[in-house]
Design a protein around this motif. Structure first.
Motif, short mmCIF file in Angstrom:
data_model
loop_
_atom_site.label_atom_id
_atom_site.label_comp_id
_atom_site.label_asym_id
_atom_site.label_seq_id
_atom_site.Cartn_x
_atom_site.Cartn_y
_atom_site.Cartn_z
N GLU A 15 0.84 -1.20 0.00
CA GLU A 15 0.00 0.00 0.00
C GLU A 15 0.87 1.25 0.00
O GLU A 15 1.74 1.42 0.86
CB GLU A 15 -0.91 0.01 1.23
N LEU A 16 0.64 2.09 -0.96
CA LEU A 16 1.37 3.35 -1.06
C LEU A 16 0.61 4.40 -0.26
O LEU A 16 -0.57 4.66 -0.51
CB LEU A 16 1.48 3.77 -2.52
N TYR A 17 1.26 4.94 0.75
CA TYR A 17 0.65 6.02 1.52
C TYR A 17 0.82 7.32 0.74
O TYR A 17 1.81 7.50 0.03
CB TYR A 17 1.32 6.16 2.89
N SER A 18 -0.14 8.21 0.88
CA SER A 18 -0.09 9.48 0.15
C SER A 18 -0.60 10.59 1.05
O SER A 18 -1.23 10.32 2.07
CB SER A 18 -0.97 9.38 -1.10
N PRO A 19 -0.36 11.84 0.66
CA PRO A 19 -0.94 12.95 1.43
C PRO A 19 -2.46 12.84 1.50
O PRO A 19 -3.07 13.26 2.49
CB PRO A 19 -0.51 14.19 0.66
N GLU A 20 -3.06 12.23 0.49
CA GLU A 20 -4.52 12.11 0.44
C GLU A 20 -5.06 11.03 1.39
O GLU A 20 -6.16 11.17 1.91
CB GLU A 20 -5.00 11.80 -0.99
N ASN A 21 -4.31 9.94 1.61
CA ASN A 21 -4.86 8.86 2.43
C ASN A 21 -4.25 8.74 3.82
O ASN A 21 -4.78 8.03 4.66
CB ASN A 21 -4.81 7.52 1.69
N ILE A 22 -3.15 9.42 4.10
CA ILE A 22 -2.45 9.20 5.37
C ILE A 22 -3.24 9.73 6.56
O ILE A 22 -3.24 9.13 7.63
CB ILE A 22 -1.01 9.75 5.34
N ARG A 23 -3.95 10.83 6.41
CA ARG A 23 -4.72 11.39 7.54
C ARG A 23 -5.85 10.43 7.93
O ARG A 23 -6.11 10.22 9.11
CB ARG A 23 -5.27 12.77 7.21
N GLU A 24 -6.50 9.83 6.93
CA GLU A 24 -7.54 8.84 7.21
C GLU A 24 -6.95 7.64 7.94
O GLU A 24 -7.53 7.13 8.90
CB GLU A 24 -8.21 8.39 5.91
N ARG A 25 -5.78 7.16 7.50
CA ARG A 25 -5.13 6.02 8.14
C ARG A 25 -4.77 6.34 9.59
O ARG A 25 -4.92 5.51 10.48
CB ARG A 25 -3.85 5.60 7.39
#
Length: 153
Positions: free
Chosen positions: A96-106
């Motif tokens: 899984e590639l973390y991104s600025p778009e999904n990291i806050r949700e994670r």
């Protein structure tokens, strides 16, 4: 020049082996960071760094060393968030590639699960690491490194 930093204390052995092969193949400097001594194959592209024991010491070392464009391999979501803030790339050992778009949700999900566990609710753990995870990681790593090498030319 991209470098790979590996949060190696909990990184599966098979993922380390994939990274060793990739480091040699793509000639990318790869450093495994852990609070214990690690054996790495002899290569000018592969090294390990042992840090003192302690809470998040390896994470702090990786954050201090990683630069924009570097790749950090970690399952640690707070570490991934910190290196993303530094414009590095964060990749989970499951591909899984973390991104600025999904990291806050994670981070929010991680915090919620931690809160549930601390209140006594059984949440279970992550699913067992399997061959599909290994393949997803190898494929994502190959894509990232091929893109990096193409940009160097």
């Amino acid at each position: 020049m991209m470098k790979i930093w590996v949060d190696a204390d909990a990184c599966p052995v098979v993922i380390k082996q994939i990274l060793f092969r990739a480091a040699k193949r793509w000639e990318i400097h790869t450093t495994l960071v852990a609070n214990q001594m690690l054996m790495v194959p002899p290569s000018v592209f592969i090294q390990s760094r042992q840090v003192p024991r302690g809470f998040d010491v390896a994470d702090a070392y990786i954050v201090a060393q990683a630069q924009a464009g570097d790749l950090v391999v970690t399952a640690d979501i707070p570490l991934a968030a910190e290196v993303i803030d530094k414009k590095a790339i964060a990749l989970n050992p499951r591909g899984e590639l973390y991104s600025p778009e999904n990291i806050r949700e994670r981070l929010a999900i991680r915090d919620m699960m931690e809160e549930l566990r601390s209140s006594g609710i059984e949440t279970g753990g992550p699913k067992a690491f399997n061959h599909a995870d290994q393949k997803a990681f190898a494929n994502q790593l190959d894509k990232l490194l091929a893109r990096h090498v193409a940009q160097r030319k």
